[in-house]
Design an enzyme around this catalytic site. Structure first.
Site, PDB file in Angstrom:
ATOM      1  N   ARG A 137      44.373  41.459  42.038  1.00  0.00           N
ATOM      2  CA  ARG A 137      43.135  41.048  41.381  1.00  0.00           C
ATOM      3  C   ARG A 137      43.265  41.409  39.903  1.00  0.00           C
ATOM      4  O   ARG A 137      44.002  42.334  39.538  1.00  0.00           O
ATOM      5  CB  ARG A 137      41.930  41.769  41.984  1.00  0.00           C
ATOM      6  CG  ARG A 137      41.735  41.565  43.482  1.00  0.00           C
ATOM      7  CD  ARG A 137      40.556  42.390  43.982  1.00  0.00           C
ATOM      8  NE  ARG A 137      40.288  42.180  45.397  1.00  0.00           N
ATOM      9  CZ  ARG A 137      40.769  42.931  46.379  1.00  0.00           C
ATOM     10  NH1 ARG A 137      41.563  43.968  46.078  1.00  0.00           N
ATOM     11  NH2 ARG A 137      40.475  42.679  47.642  1.00  0.00           N
ATOM     12  N   LYS A 159      39.598  47.696  45.553  1.00  0.00           N
ATOM     13  CA  LYS A 159      38.149  47.838  45.729  1.00  0.00           C
ATOM     14  C   LYS A 159      37.849  49.091  46.536  1.00  0.00           C
ATOM     15  O   LYS A 159      38.538  49.413  47.494  1.00  0.00           O
ATOM     16  CB  LYS A 159      37.582  46.608  46.442  1.00  0.00           C
ATOM     17  CG  LYS A 159      37.557  45.350  45.590  1.00  0.00           C
ATOM     18  CD  LYS A 159      36.894  44.203  46.339  1.00  0.00           C
ATOM     19  CE  LYS A 159      36.772  42.964  45.468  1.00  0.00           C
ATOM     20  NZ  LYS A 159      36.136  41.833  46.191  1.00  0.00           N
ATOM     21  N   HIS A 220      43.229  34.328  39.263  1.00  0.00           N
ATOM     22  CA  HIS A 220      42.965  34.326  40.699  1.00  0.00           C
ATOM     23  C   HIS A 220      43.779  33.250  41.412  1.00  0.00           C
ATOM     24  O   HIS A 220      44.130  33.394  42.587  1.00  0.00           O
ATOM     25  CB  HIS A 220      41.478  34.124  40.960  1.00  0.00           C
ATOM     26  CG  HIS A 220      41.017  34.747  42.253  1.00  0.00           C
ATOM     27  ND1 HIS A 220      41.157  36.090  42.531  1.00  0.00           N
ATOM     28  CD2 HIS A 220      40.454  34.200  43.359  1.00  0.00           C
ATOM     29  CE1 HIS A 220      40.680  36.352  43.742  1.00  0.00           C
ATOM     30  NE2 HIS A 220      40.256  35.221  44.266  1.00  0.00           N
ATOM     31  N   ARG A 223      46.995  34.761  42.376  1.00  0.00           N
ATOM     32  CA  ARG A 223      46.809  35.573  43.598  1.00  0.00           C
ATOM     33  C   ARG A 223      46.802  34.655  44.821  1.00  0.00           C
ATOM     34  O   ARG A 223      47.407  34.975  45.849  1.00  0.00           O
ATOM     35  CB  ARG A 223      45.508  36.361  43.484  1.00  0.00           C
ATOM     36  CG  ARG A 223      45.129  37.196  44.716  1.00  0.00           C
ATOM     37  CD  ARG A 223      43.939  38.082  44.354  1.00  0.00           C
ATOM     38  NE  ARG A 223      43.184  38.545  45.507  1.00  0.00           N
ATOM     39  CZ  ARG A 223      43.465  39.641  46.205  1.00  0.00           C
ATOM     40  NH1 ARG A 223      44.518  40.372  45.893  1.00  0.00           N
ATOM     41  NH2 ARG A 223      42.693  40.013  47.216  1.00  0.00           N
TER      42      ARG A 223
END
Length: 279
Positions: A137, A159, A220, A223
């Site tokens: 990320r 996260k 993104h 990713r």
């Protein structure tokens, strides 16, 4: 009964305008949605509350796009919340949420990523490579610390401060070593004036390098490309989920749907009978 509810709708729209400050266009949208709904909602007066049975209305709008249905139901929920906050008790029946399909991600092809790598400056090549070979990320790349990089692994803090270890490709390690030999970082892989480089700065690097090859690309998407390449290469979904830092494999499964969509597209292009009989 419905006349009194219609009066409440007018009060609600006034509230949205005067208290919430909603735009005329938004208020018009609420007005139209509620007027339509009230033509079909079954409203029953019970002992201490009103019962709004949405089922007749749900059947009426069932053929619409899920996003449209969700928007219409959201207007009803807002109105019901207003009523409950203003001394009109309402219970809603058949108010289950509508599942809205996620838009499939659009990965960048390996070929285009190689083109971008070939024409980038050292920092640009490294940023692209880290996104593409680690599946990070943008927040994770911005916070990536030099001390968390070894010869074969990268420790990433994701996260919820959850850590995961991702294999480091030899080619990416070479780019890292080359970059460190000409830079003066102390803590983070990407720094400016002693502070970690901002996410916007990293995002701009990706935009700039891919613009040179005629593409509009976001971090993104790289990713997504990482995940799609692994899954298309038969990597177990549980492993890919762990590498991406997903809390649930259900999140990772969207990439398997993407792979199926691409296989279908390739099949339609390749098979000699596809298109036969069409004009």
């Amino acid at each position: 009964m419905k006349k009194s509810i219609e009066a409440k709708v007018k009060e609600f729209l006034t509230y949205l305008e005067d208290i919430r400050g909603y735009s005329d266009l938004t208020i018009k949208s609420y007005d139209e949605s509620l007027k339509e709904a009230l033509l079909h909602i079954e409203i029953i007066q019970e002992d201490k509350h009103l019962l709004f049975n949405l089922m007749p209305y749900r059947i009426k709008i069932s053929s619409l796009n899920p996003k449209t249905i969700s928007k219409k139901l959201s207007a009803i929920r807002s109105f019901v919340s207003y009523l409950n906050d203003n001394d009109t008790a309402v219970i809603v029946k058949a108010d289950e949420s509508v599942k809205i399909a996620k838009t499939l991600p659009k990965p960048i092809s390996h070929k285009h990523i190689l083109e971008a790598l070939s024409c980038g400056e050292p920092i640009e090549r490294l940023v692209v490579a880290l996104f593409y070979t680690l599946g990070l990320r943008i927040s994770e790349l911005a916070s990536l610390e030099i001390s968390n990089i070894s010869d074969e692994w990268v420790r990433v803090v994701g996260k919820g401060n959850k850590q995961r270890d991702i294999p480091l490709l030899a080619q990416t390690k070479k780019l890292l070593d080359e970059y460190f030999s000409i830079s003066t970082q102390k803590r983070f892989v990407f720094e400016k004036n002693g502070e970690k480089l901002s996410q916007n700065s990293l995002r701009y690097i990706i935009i700039k390098v891919f613009r040179r090859v005629g593409l509009k690309v976001t971090p993104h998407q790289l990713r997504h490309s990482y995940a799609s390449q692994l899954l298309n290469g038969s990597a177990p979904i549980a492993d890919v989920s762990e590498l991406l830092g997903h809390s649930s494999m259900a999140t990772t499964q969207i990439y398997t749907k993407l792979g199926s969509a691409l296989k279908q597209q390739n099949y339609n292009t390749a098979h000699p009978l596809c298109g036969v009989g069409e004009k």
